[in-house]
Design an enzyme around this catalytic site. Sequence first.
Site, PDB file in Angstrom:
ATOM      1  N   PRO A 142       5.905  -2.297   8.882  1.00 29.55           N
ATOM      2  CG  PRO A 142       6.074  -0.567  10.519  1.00 29.55           C
ATOM      3  CD  PRO A 142       6.819  -1.121   9.183  1.00 29.55           C
ATOM      4  CB  CYS A 143       1.675  -0.332   7.469  1.00 23.95           C
ATOM      5  SG  CYS A 143       2.323   1.161   7.484  1.00 23.95           S
ATOM      6  CG  HIS A 144      -1.154  -3.463   6.026  1.00 25.87           C
ATOM      7  ND1 HIS A 144      -0.845  -2.292   5.512  1.00 25.87           N
ATOM      8  CD2 HIS A 144      -2.383  -3.252   6.401  1.00 25.87           C
ATOM      9  CE1 HIS A 144      -1.724  -1.527   5.250  1.00 25.87           C
ATOM     10  NE2 HIS A 144      -2.660  -2.065   6.155  1.00 25.87           N
ATOM     11  N   GLY A 145       2.626  -5.919   7.837  1.00 26.01           N
ATOM     12  CA  GLY A 145       3.333  -7.133   8.121  1.00 26.01           C
ATOM     13  C   GLY A 145       4.407  -7.531   6.917  1.00 26.01           C
ATOM     14  CG  LEU A 183      -2.158  -1.088   1.165  1.00 25.80           C
ATOM     15  CD1 LEU A 183      -2.921  -1.116   2.416  1.00 25.80           C
ATOM     16  CD2 LEU A 183      -3.062  -0.855  -0.060  1.00 25.80           C
TER      17      LEU A 183
END
Length: 183
Positions: free
Chosen positions: A146-149, A124
Amino acid sequence: MDPSGSGDGEDGVRRRDFIHIAAVSFAGAGAVATVFPLVNQMNPSADVLALASTEVDISAIEPGQAIKTSWRKQPVFIRNLTEAEIADANSVSVDELRDPESLADRTSDGKENWLITLGVCTHLGCVPLGAAQGEVKGEYGGYFCPCHGSHYDTAARIRKGPAPTNLEVPEHEFLTDTVVKIG
């Protein structure tokens, strides 16, 4: 005029041809004069052209270190890979990767230790961690978003998480052993 009334006299045909050619030429010149400014305004502005490429001095980057810079208003990661990181990246079977690319595909010939990627997660558009000292590098020692791994390995290839593709490698060339031109 031709006495037969057909209108095919030499003077009539020549005059008519000249009028047609002149009218078409005038219309063509008018079309070019109208369309050129419209197309020309789509050219990049001077500030965009100034950002088209950037030169980075990489002489201070030690093996195992990475820096963040920017190009076209996007973050760029430049990493000087250690021998262990290169070996780790080369030990992975390309067939088991989601976006199959070898380390050699992602680096320049003769400069395999220099990995240059856009610092934009392909999921993203977040900026992954791992370029700065002390940041989390993820399970594979590369980058971690870290937002979605999303986890990337030492060659910035996606290994785990929702990101569909590897971190993008921008067009670049080494001007000298210590200066790289991106873009």
